[in-house]
Design an enzyme around this catalytic site. Sequence first.
Site, short mmCIF file in Angstrom:
data_model
loop_
_atom_site.label_atom_id
_atom_site.label_comp_id
_atom_site.label_asym_id
_atom_site.label_seq_id
_atom_site.Cartn_x
_atom_site.Cartn_y
_atom_site.Cartn_z
N VAL A 60 0.80 -1.23 0.00
CA VAL A 60 0.00 0.00 0.00
C VAL A 60 0.83 1.28 0.00
CG1 VAL A 60 -2.02 -1.03 1.11
CG2 VAL A 60 -0.20 -0.06 2.52
N TYR A 61 2.12 1.20 0.26
CA TYR A 61 2.92 2.43 0.31
C TYR A 61 2.96 3.09 -1.06
CZ TYR A 61 4.72 0.90 4.90
OH TYR A 61 4.85 0.51 6.21
#
Length: 325
Positions: A60-61
Amino acid sequence: MESIKLGHTGLDIPPLCLGCMTYGEPGRGKHAWTLDEENSRPLLRKALDMGLYFLDTANVYSDGSSEEIVGRAIGDFVSREDVVLATKVHGRMRPGANGAGLSRKAIFEQIDASLMRLDTDYVDLYQIHRFDPGTPVEETMEALHDVVKAGKARYIGASSMFAWQFAKMQHVAERHGWTRFVSMQNHLNLLYREEEREMLPLCRDMGVAVIPWSPMARGRLTRPWDEATERQRSDEFGATLYGHFDFDHQVVDAVGKVAGRHGVPRAQIALAWVMQAPGVTAPIIGASKAGHLDDAVAALSITLSKDDLKALESPYVPHAVAGHG
């Protein structure tokens, strides 16, 4: 830099882990303060040159661009075998059903997507980013076991959750003969010490490595209380963690005083405290400037006295649980 073992495994790691949430295209995801690839690569190269070969990122970064940047940097700067590479799964990566969470479908989909972005056949440590109450524990643990048996991950780990949840997941894996978690990436720093109550003792008892995130409280421990950075102003998740308790400034003030006695930056004292905490293996440090890496490595040489520890710890007041969401 001497290597240590990741908990009760045979895996060698440095005593610090480089967190790669800082590296990602600013226009992707929720982190407007991240560094683009051009500005990320020199820091990744410096970290690897310093011996910080344990890298942690997540799907998700920056909507996957962190994994892409990290993967390309590894390919250009170092042999894949010389890096301990970790990533995570749980958060939403696409709209619609099964675009998030820890179902068998989601885990299988996301490990393949992460490997593609990282341009590698395997990760050394595959971690669940949070607990998923909507998926049976048995389903999650069997899926993670199958990821390991397929050769796509060498070890598995977990991140912030309640100690009873972590114990339950470990028990289910042990009962079925599945792969158990070897690490816990939890929230620990001088402004948030609630993990000392149950999670840290549990990990010590299980031989699980502790690799805490945010050891410097997203920078709050590295500067005077009334100073703010662009990240602090725009970090939505960070705003849920710190700044809600008036007495926290006393802890920050104490860090400043101890740093003054040692003649070092506050960051080194804050990190040194986390490294000496019982059960901690390798804190996860972020670095948006070269000096951040220098401070992190320098903190390895700091020894805090009993008086230092008393000064740093005595202002702390119990907090509500934070960081599990």
